[in-house]
Design a protein around this motif. Structure first.
Motif, PDB file in Angstrom:
ATOM      1  N   ARG A   1      53.166  41.803  -1.624  1.00 56.47           N
ATOM      2  CA  ARG A   1      53.242  42.729  -2.889  1.00 56.47           C
ATOM      3  C   ARG A   1      51.673  42.829  -3.421  1.00 56.47           C
ATOM      4  NH1 ARG A   1      56.937  45.831  -5.713  1.00 56.47           N
ATOM      5  NH2 ARG A   1      58.312  44.239  -5.950  1.00 56.47           N
ATOM      6  N   HIS A   2      51.511  44.020  -3.333  1.00 57.49           N
ATOM      7  CA  HIS A   2      49.970  44.391  -4.077  1.00 57.49           C
ATOM      8  C   HIS A   2      49.906  44.691  -5.334  1.00 57.49           C
ATOM      9  CE1 HIS A   2      48.188  45.405  -0.053  1.00 57.49           C
ATOM     10  NE2 HIS A   2      48.984  46.455   0.059  1.00 57.49           N
ATOM     11  N   GLY A   3      48.734  44.187  -6.229  1.00 55.63           N
ATOM     12  CA  GLY A   3      48.723  44.388  -7.469  1.00 55.63           C
ATOM     13  C   GLY A   3      48.244  45.738  -7.770  1.00 55.63           C
ATOM     14  N   ALA A   4      47.543  46.217  -7.124  1.00 54.70           N
ATOM     15  CA  ALA A   4      47.142  47.792  -7.377  1.00 54.70           C
ATOM     16  C   ALA A   4      48.135  48.573  -6.746  1.00 54.70           C
ATOM     17  CB  ALA A   4      45.754  48.019  -6.801  1.00 54.70           C
ATOM     18  N   GLY A   5      49.037  49.224  -7.411  1.00 57.86           N
ATOM     19  CA  GLY A   5      50.109  49.954  -6.986  1.00 57.86           C
ATOM     20  C   GLY A   5      51.173  49.268  -6.981  1.00 57.86           C
ATOM     21  N   ARG A  38      46.776  58.646 -18.220  1.00 57.00           N
ATOM     22  CA  ARG A  38      46.925  57.205 -18.312  1.00 57.00           C
ATOM     23  C   ARG A  38      45.566  56.738 -17.962  1.00 57.00           C
ATOM     24  NH1 ARG A  38      48.789  52.969 -14.054  1.00 57.00           N
ATOM     25  NH2 ARG A  38      46.557  53.340 -13.562  1.00 57.00           N
ATOM     26  N   PRO A  39      44.842  55.648 -18.625  1.00 59.48           N
ATOM     27  CA  PRO A  39      43.510  55.368 -18.202  1.00 59.48           C
ATOM     28  C   PRO A  39      43.710  54.314 -17.025  1.00 59.48           C
ATOM     29  CG  PRO A  39      44.438  54.265 -20.146  1.00 59.48           C
ATOM     30  CD  PRO A  39      45.301  55.227 -19.854  1.00 59.48           C
ATOM     31  N   PRO A  40      42.699  54.176 -16.007  1.00 53.91           N
ATOM     32  CA  PRO A  40      42.826  53.356 -14.891  1.00 53.91           C
ATOM     33  C   PRO A  40      42.974  52.033 -15.404  1.00 53.91           C
ATOM     34  CG  PRO A  40      40.756  54.180 -15.067  1.00 53.91           C
ATOM     35  CD  PRO A  40      41.295  55.069 -16.397  1.00 53.91           C
ATOM     36  N   VAL A  41      43.725  51.234 -14.496  1.00 57.64           N
ATOM     37  CA  VAL A  41      43.726  49.789 -14.625  1.00 57.64           C
ATOM     38  C   VAL A  41      42.444  49.388 -13.907  1.00 57.64           C
ATOM     39  CG1 VAL A  41      45.071  47.565 -14.082  1.00 57.64           C
ATOM     40  CG2 VAL A  41      46.523  49.721 -14.502  1.00 57.64           C
ATOM     41  N   ILE A  42      41.753  48.249 -14.765  1.00 53.65           N
ATOM     42  CA  ILE A  42      40.598  47.875 -14.196  1.00 53.65           C
ATOM     43  C   ILE A  42      40.570  46.279 -13.579  1.00 53.65           C
ATOM     44  CG2 ILE A  42      38.176  46.955 -14.992  1.00 53.65           C
ATOM     45  CD1 ILE A  42      38.804  50.267 -15.077  1.00 53.65           C
ATOM     46  N   TRP A  43      40.186  46.274 -12.493  1.00 53.03           N
ATOM     47  CA  TRP A  43      40.577  44.692 -11.945  1.00 53.03           C
ATOM     48  C   TRP A  43      38.856  44.024 -11.393  1.00 53.03           C
ATOM     49  CZ3 TRP A  43      45.424  42.803 -10.463  1.00 53.03           C
ATOM     50  CH2 TRP A  43      46.502  43.719 -10.500  1.00 53.03           C
ATOM     51  N   GLY A  44      39.002  42.873 -11.520  1.00 53.81           N
ATOM     52  CA  GLY A  44      37.616  42.401 -10.998  1.00 53.81           C
ATOM     53  C   GLY A  44      37.760  42.080  -9.682  1.00 53.81           C
ATOM     54  N   GLU A  45      36.512  42.470  -9.042  1.00 53.89           N
ATOM     55  CA  GLU A  45      36.402  42.369  -7.660  1.00 53.89           C
ATOM     56  C   GLU A  45      36.994  41.083  -6.930  1.00 53.89           C
ATOM     57  OE1 GLU A  45      33.326  42.609  -3.902  1.00 53.89           O
ATOM     58  OE2 GLU A  45      32.745  43.342  -5.801  1.00 53.89           O
ATOM     59  N   ASP A  46      37.217  40.083  -7.480  1.00 54.28           N
ATOM     60  CA  ASP A  46      37.601  38.759  -6.997  1.00 54.28           C
ATOM     61  C   ASP A  46      38.878  38.431  -7.542  1.00 54.28           C
ATOM     62  OD1 ASP A  46      35.262  38.300  -5.704  1.00 54.28           O
ATOM     63  OD2 ASP A  46      34.096  37.380  -7.321  1.00 54.28           O
ATOM     64  N   GLU A  47      39.665  39.213  -8.315  1.00 58.09           N
ATOM     65  CA  GLU A  47      40.971  39.199  -8.690  1.00 58.09           C
ATOM     66  C   GLU A  47      41.745  39.259  -7.452  1.00 58.09           C
ATOM     67  OE1 GLU A  47      42.233  40.122 -12.732  1.00 58.09           O
ATOM     68  OE2 GLU A  47      40.561  41.282 -12.709  1.00 58.09           O
ATOM     69  N   ASN A  48      43.157  38.668  -7.681  1.00 61.32           N
ATOM     70  CA  ASN A  48      44.106  38.811  -6.580  1.00 61.32           C
ATOM     71  C   ASN A  48      44.891  40.225  -6.505  1.00 61.32           C
ATOM     72  OD1 ASN A  48      45.724  38.545  -4.425  1.00 61.32           O
ATOM     73  ND2 ASN A  48      46.827  36.830  -5.206  1.00 61.32           N
ATOM     74  N   TRP A 101      45.112  42.137  -4.151  1.00 61.19           N
ATOM     75  CA  TRP A 101      45.708  42.704  -2.936  1.00 61.19           C
ATOM     76  C   TRP A 101      47.112  41.868  -2.643  1.00 61.19           C
ATOM     77  CZ3 TRP A 101      41.216  39.478  -3.486  1.00 61.19           C
ATOM     78  CH2 TRP A 101      41.432  38.259  -3.284  1.00 61.19           C
ATOM     79  N   ASN A 102      47.429  40.986  -3.080  1.00 62.53           N
ATOM     80  CA  ASN A 102      48.653  40.401  -2.838  1.00 62.53           C
ATOM     81  C   ASN A 102      49.332  39.369  -3.923  1.00 62.53           C
ATOM     82  OD1 ASN A 102      51.111  39.201  -1.624  1.00 62.53           O
ATOM     83  ND2 ASN A 102      50.102  38.073  -0.258  1.00 62.53           N
ATOM     84  N   MET A 103      50.323  39.843  -4.749  1.00 65.22           N
ATOM     85  CA  MET A 103      50.631  39.139  -5.848  1.00 65.22           C
ATOM     86  C   MET A 103      51.522  37.822  -5.426  1.00 65.22           C
ATOM     87  SD  MET A 103      49.288  40.947  -8.061  1.00 65.22           S
ATOM     88  CE  MET A 103      49.980  40.212  -9.513  1.00 65.22           C
ATOM     89  N   TRP A 104      52.049  37.867  -4.092  1.00 65.18           N
ATOM     90  CA  TRP A 104      52.859  36.594  -3.807  1.00 65.18           C
ATOM     91  C   TRP A 104      52.007  35.523  -3.082  1.00 65.18           C
ATOM     92  CZ3 TRP A 104      56.579  40.282  -0.578  1.00 65.18           C
ATOM     93  CH2 TRP A 104      57.278  40.976  -1.259  1.00 65.18           C
TER      94      TRP A 104
END
Length: 289
Positions: free
Chosen positions: A215-219, A248-258, A260-263
């Motif tokens: 389960r991705h976080g982005a999307g 809608r403003p973009p969601v901002i993630w840190g490069e090292d945040e998870n 890519w996979n919420m699970w």
């Protein structure tokens, strides 16, 4: 989103992957190309027989004839080489192709034929997006905004990754900084059950998923991935976030945040090593010089 074109040294093996593993149907075959689709259109994926494996083109559907002409004008303003003033393949009424940043060929068109060929017993609903790894990821993002009106949905890190949309889907293009390659093309499934069945079909052939389901976080989509014969990755996904507010403003993630996979925090170390570079051509090389 229109289609992805891939040149392949093993045409029949590539078509096998698309039809017998992913579940697309063949809609037309010419002397050197096979057209495939999931939705009721002429094509969403094209395999072109070649002596190299590589990206042939990315296809985009313009809103109408006026939009097509406006994009043509913007391409001229960018001083990007036009390589065809008419559709390069079958099944399209009007369009043109140009070499964009980093040598990728972009086809923009209107009037793709419908196709009502019989469905297979399995397969995705439609082509959804692609993920590629430009060297200048921020430059590519700005190009997509200027020329094709893509909007930002999520931003990861500083000059690392951008998820961009041209319709309600969270992303039609995902950009991750890399070595100038297409990583994967992605297809919308009905449910997570379809992702499990894809794993079963691969297993029966002695092949396997390279990652997923995750389960991705982005999307927020659930996704699974395998490598096709050409060397590109194929994603089957479901439950992608839909965005109906253009402001809608973009969601901002840190490069090292998870993101890519919420699970799980696990990510295969070689996942990003797969992919295809653009096929070299005189026009492409002129852009890169």
């Amino acid at each position: 989103m229109g289609h992805v074109g891939i040149q392949t040294t093993k045409l029949e093996e590539s078509v096998f992957d698309a039809t017998q593993l992913l579940g697309l149907r063949e809609t037309e075959r010419t002397s050197d190309a096979v057209y495939l689709a999931a939705a009721n259109v002429h094509h969403e994926l094209v395999y072109i027989e070649s002596d190299v494996d590589g990206v042939d083109s990315f296809g985009f559907v313009a809103r109408d004839g006026d939009a097509l002409r406006e994009i043509r004008r913007r391409v001229e303003q960018e001083n990007l080489p036009i390589i065809s003033e008419k559709p390069r393949g079958a099944g399209i009424e009007d369009g043109f192709s140009f070499v964009g940043p980093e040598g990728f060929v972009f086809e923009v068109y209107v009037g793709m034929q419908e196709n009502q060929a019989a469905q297979l017993s399995f397969g995705p609903d439609r082509y959804g997006h692609f993920n590629f790894h430009p060297r200048d990821v921020t430059g590519m993002m700005k190009f997509l905004q200027r020329v094709l009106d893509f909007r930002l949905s999520d931003v990861i890190g500083d000059d690392f990754a951008y998820f961009m949309r041209c319709n309600p889907d969270h992303h039609g293009i995902a950009l991750v900084k890399g070595q100038g390659t297409l990583h994967h093309h992605a297809w919308q499934a009905q449910s997570i059950v379809d992702l499990g069945k894809l794993g079963d079909r691969l297993n029966r052939l002695g092949r396997e998923l390279i990652w997923g389901p995750v389960r991705h976080g982005a999307g927020h989509n659930i996704a699974a991935y395998f490598v096709e014969t050409s060397g590109a990755v194929v994603e089957l996904y479901t439950d992608l976030e839909q965005i109906y507010d253009d402001s809608r403003p973009p969601v901002i993630w840190g490069e090292d945040e998870n993101w890519w996979n919420m699970w799980s925090s696990y990510r295969p170390t070689d996942f990003r090593n797969f992919g295809l570079a653009p096929v070299e051509s005189p026009a492409r090389m002129a852009v890169l010089r």
